[in-house]
Enzyme design. Sequence first.
Site, PDB file in Angstrom:
ATOM      1  N   ASN A 152       9.377   4.570   2.734  1.00 49.51           N
ATOM      2  CA  ASN A 152       9.147   4.086   4.087  1.00 49.51           C
ATOM      3  C   ASN A 152      10.295   3.433   4.600  1.00 49.51           C
ATOM      4  O   ASN A 152      11.284   3.107   3.652  1.00 49.51           O
ATOM      5  CB  ASN A 152       8.141   2.816   3.882  1.00 49.51           C
ATOM      6  CG  ASN A 152       6.619   3.608   3.888  1.00 49.51           C
ATOM      7  OD1 ASN A 152       6.266   3.696   2.725  1.00 49.51           O
ATOM      8  ND2 ASN A 152       5.981   3.752   5.000  1.00 49.51           N
ATOM      9  N   CYS A 173       3.930   9.281   0.001  1.00 46.51           N
ATOM     10  CA  CYS A 173       2.748   9.608  -0.015  1.00 46.51           C
ATOM     11  C   CYS A 173       2.282  10.641  -1.165  1.00 46.51           C
ATOM     12  O   CYS A 173       3.260  11.734  -0.917  1.00 46.51           O
ATOM     13  CB  CYS A 173       2.214  10.420   1.347  1.00 46.51           C
ATOM     14  SG  CYS A 173       0.579  11.074   1.298  1.00 46.51           S
ATOM     15  N   ARG A 175       0.791  -1.155  -0.005  1.00 45.53           N
ATOM     16  CA  ARG A 175       0.008   0.056   0.057  1.00 45.53           C
ATOM     17  C   ARG A 175       0.864   1.364   0.008  1.00 45.53           C
ATOM     18  O   ARG A 175       1.017   1.901  -1.032  1.00 45.53           O
ATOM     19  CB  ARG A 175      -0.703  -0.121   1.351  1.00 45.53           C
ATOM     20  CG  ARG A 175      -2.217   0.958   1.046  1.00 45.53           C
ATOM     21  CD  ARG A 175      -1.841   2.310   1.685  1.00 45.53           C
ATOM     22  NE  ARG A 175      -1.259   2.439   2.915  1.00 45.53           N
ATOM     23  CZ  ARG A 175      -0.549   3.426   3.315  1.00 45.53           C
ATOM     24  NH1 ARG A 175      -0.446   4.809   2.492  1.00 45.53           N
ATOM     25  NH2 ARG A 175      -0.027   3.753   4.527  1.00 45.53           N
ATOM     26  N   ASP A 176       1.738   1.573   1.017  1.00 45.22           N
ATOM     27  CA  ASP A 176       2.363   2.782   1.357  1.00 45.22           C
ATOM     28  C   ASP A 176       3.336   2.651   0.349  1.00 45.22           C
ATOM     29  O   ASP A 176       3.983   3.759  -0.382  1.00 45.22           O
ATOM     30  CB  ASP A 176       2.912   2.870   2.356  1.00 45.22           C
ATOM     31  CG  ASP A 176       3.076   4.516   2.978  1.00 45.22           C
ATOM     32  OD1 ASP A 176       2.798   5.418   2.064  1.00 45.22           O
ATOM     33  OD2 ASP A 176       3.224   4.755   3.989  1.00 45.22           O
TER      34      ASP A 176
HETATM   35  P1  HMG Z   1     -13.135  14.478  -2.268  1.00 48.45           P
HETATM   36  O1  HMG Z   1     -12.902  14.614  -3.729  1.00 48.45           O
HETATM   37  O2  HMG Z   1     -13.301  15.543  -1.499  1.00 48.45           O
HETATM   38  O3  HMG Z   1     -14.382  13.365  -2.281  1.00 48.45           O
HETATM   39  O4  HMG Z   1     -11.898  13.430  -1.733  1.00 48.45           O
HETATM   40  P2  HMG Z   1     -15.813  13.335  -2.827  1.00 48.45           P
HETATM   41  O5  HMG Z   1     -16.563  12.789  -1.795  1.00 48.45           O
HETATM   42  O6  HMG Z   1     -16.197  14.327  -3.392  1.00 48.45           O
HETATM   43  O7  HMG Z   1     -15.565  12.350  -3.914  1.00 48.45           O
HETATM   44  C1  HMG Z   1     -14.765  12.371  -5.140  1.00 48.45           C
HETATM   45  C2  HMG Z   1     -14.874  11.281  -6.175  1.00 48.45           C
HETATM   46  O8  HMG Z   1     -14.259  10.250  -5.578  1.00 48.45           O
HETATM   47  C3  HMG Z   1     -16.160  10.877  -6.407  1.00 48.45           C
HETATM   48  O9  HMG Z   1     -16.464  10.389  -7.795  1.00 48.45           O
HETATM   49  C4  HMG Z   1     -16.392   9.961  -5.239  1.00 48.45           C
HETATM   50  O10 HMG Z   1     -17.407   8.875  -5.695  1.00 48.45           O
HETATM   51  C5  HMG Z   1     -14.838   9.123  -5.451  1.00 48.45           C
HETATM   52  P3  HMG Z   1     -17.332  11.157  -8.694  1.00 48.45           P
HETATM   53  O11 HMG Z   1     -18.595  11.396  -8.359  1.00 48.45           O
HETATM   54  O12 HMG Z   1     -16.598  12.586  -8.943  1.00 48.45           O
HETATM   55  O13 HMG Z   1     -17.254  10.231 -10.122  1.00 48.45           O
HETATM   56  N1  HMG Z   1     -14.761   8.563  -4.085  1.00 48.45           N
HETATM   57  C6  HMG Z   1     -14.451   7.325  -3.886  1.00 48.45           C
HETATM   58  N2  HMG Z   1     -14.076   6.469  -4.920  1.00 48.45           N
HETATM   59  C7  HMG Z   1     -13.668   5.071  -4.159  1.00 48.45           C
HETATM   60  N3  HMG Z   1     -13.465   5.020  -3.038  1.00 48.45           N
HETATM   61  C8  HMG Z   1     -13.677   5.858  -2.351  1.00 48.45           C
HETATM   62  C9  HMG Z   1     -14.222   6.932  -2.598  1.00 48.45           C
HETATM   63  N4  HMG Z   1     -14.351   8.154  -1.998  1.00 48.45           N
HETATM   64  C10 HMG Z   1     -14.804   9.130  -2.865  1.00 48.45           C
HETATM   65  N5  HMG Z   1     -13.278   5.756  -1.070  1.00 48.45           N
HETATM   66  C11 HMG Z   1     -11.354  11.736  -0.220  1.00 48.45           C
HETATM   67  C12 HMG Z   1     -11.957  13.010  -0.342  1.00 48.45           C
HETATM   68  C13 HMG Z   1     -11.046  11.404   1.196  1.00 48.45           C
HETATM   69  C14 HMG Z   1     -12.133  10.633  -1.061  1.00 48.45           C
HETATM   70  C15 HMG Z   1     -10.004  11.700  -1.059  1.00 48.45           C
HETATM   71  O14 HMG Z   1      -9.423  12.917  -0.440  1.00 48.45           O
HETATM   72  C16 HMG Z   1      -9.208  10.690  -0.936  1.00 48.45           C
HETATM   73  O15 HMG Z   1      -9.282   9.585  -1.294  1.00 48.45           O
HETATM   74  N6  HMG Z   1      -8.312  10.888  -0.204  1.00 48.45           N
HETATM   75  C17 HMG Z   1      -7.034   9.713   0.022  1.00 48.45           C
HETATM   76  C18 HMG Z   1      -5.718  10.059  -0.400  1.00 48.45           C
HETATM   77  C19 HMG Z   1      -4.797   8.842  -0.138  1.00 48.45           C
HETATM   78  O16 HMG Z   1      -4.977   7.845  -0.332  1.00 48.45           O
HETATM   79  N7  HMG Z   1      -3.664   9.340   0.447  1.00 48.45           N
HETATM   80  C20 HMG Z   1      -2.478   8.409   0.747  1.00 48.45           C
HETATM   81  C21 HMG Z   1      -2.860   7.531   1.886  1.00 48.45           C
HETATM   82  S1  HMG Z   1      -2.469   8.304   3.308  1.00 48.45           S
HETATM   83  C22 HMG Z   1      -0.902   8.096   3.586  1.00 48.45           C
HETATM   84  O17 HMG Z   1      -0.199   7.530   2.728  1.00 48.45           O
HETATM   85  C23 HMG Z   1      -0.303   8.430   4.886  1.00 48.45           C
HETATM   86  C24 HMG Z   1      -0.150   7.387   5.760  1.00 48.45           C
HETATM   87  O18 HMG Z   1       0.930   6.380   5.245  1.00 48.45           O
HETATM   88  C25 HMG Z   1       0.804   7.564   7.174  1.00 48.45           C
HETATM   89  C26 HMG Z   1       1.842   8.574   7.026  1.00 48.45           C
HETATM   90  O19 HMG Z   1       3.030   8.221   6.281  1.00 48.45           O
HETATM   91  O20 HMG Z   1       1.847   9.644   7.518  1.00 48.45           O
HETATM   92  C27 HMG Z   1      -1.267   6.373   6.134  1.00 48.45           C
HETATM   93 MG    MG Z   2       3.209   6.715   5.107  1.00 48.61          MG
END
Ligand code: HMG
Ligand code: MG
Length: 287
Positions: free
Chosen positions: A247, A238, A13-14
């Site tokens: 990582n 990320c 994933r990450d």
């Molecule tokens: P948004 O654009 O504000 O949300 O994003 P929305 O509700 O308006 O949705 C936009 C579109 O995405 C829509 O589609 C939704 O249906 C779809 P449209 O109507 O335009 O065709 N959608 C989805 N599709 C599939 N699965 C879903 C989903 N949700 C909405 N779950 C949102 C808000 C939270 C969805 C967005 O910002 C997002 O997905 N963010 C995730 C980003 C991400 O994955 N970042 C990396 C992971 S975190 C990380 O790496 C840190 C970590 O490792 C720890 C660290 O290192 O600190 C964990």
């Molecule tokens: Mg991370």
Amino acid sequence: MPEAVEIFEVGPRDGLQNERRLIPAAEKIALVDLLSRAGFRRIEVTSFVSPKWVPQMGDAAEVMAGIARLPGVSYAVLTPNMKGYEGARAARASEVAIFASASEGFSKANLNATIAESLDRLAPVAAAARADGIPVRGYVSVVTDCPFDGPTPPGNVARVAAALRDMGCYEISLGETIGQGRPETIDAMLTAVLDELPADRLAGHYHDTAGRALQNIDASLARGLRAFDAAVGGLGGCPYAPGARGNVATEQVAAHLAAQGYATGLDMDVIGQAAAMARAMREGADV
Ligand code: HMG
Ligand code: MG
């Protein structure tokens, strides 16, 4: 008996979410299947996030359907909202992870929401998972440094960690997202967080951008943490954190822990094969 320290493998994933080449699901499945044989108790397989935001994870359901699950291994996925949770449940995820930020700048960039809005969005996910008997893990990002807001006050990390705990997260993983933390800043952050949660409910999730992740792990071991996230081959980053490369590598953490007399229970031959496979995936070579 040597003391046990768990490495939680987050490479699929990450590690892969930041790769530009769209990696075929079959390659991701092969990596997870190999990792399943390495002795991990928990593997983060993929994330059910918006494919508009992270195209690389758009095949989450296909990957979850394709892996060969071994008994005793928990196959975890990230879920940012109810839509993601529904996908994770349909895919029979063993556990889900919800994620929030300790800074407003990163919250906006990663989740398009303020911290408060994101917590409001995560509460129903945690409640649904609890009702379904699916364990929930929580992440707090940018625990020492934020690429947008600068140094993160330790109290902010403790507040978000407590909010995730109150939602029922069984463990909080402390994300040092951009790899700029130092043993001193990690220690100060842990001082605040340990006021809210005991060490056995915390994990360290340290990116290795500046090459200090192992030192940060040592600082955390000294405070009692015994679980660390790592990505085989040192893949990762990320997409919404500029500069978040890599990582800390699972094989380095395992060797580092072994040198200190800790037992990780991992098969280092299999880890070596998985690290080679992961690196080849990054380069786009055949695996
Ligand atoms: P948004 O654009 O504000 O949300 O994003 P929305 O509700 O308006 O949705 C936009 C579109 O995405 C829509 O589609 C939704 O249906 C779809 P449209 O109507 O335009 O065709 N959608 C989805 N599709 C599939 N699965 C879903 C989903 N949700 C909405 N779950 C949102 C808000 C939270 C969805 C967005 O910002 C997002 O997905 N963010 C995730 C980003 C991400 O994955 N970042 C990396 C992971 S975190 C990380 O790496 C840190 C970590 O490792 C720890 C660290 O290192 O600190 C964990
Ligand atoms: Mg991370």
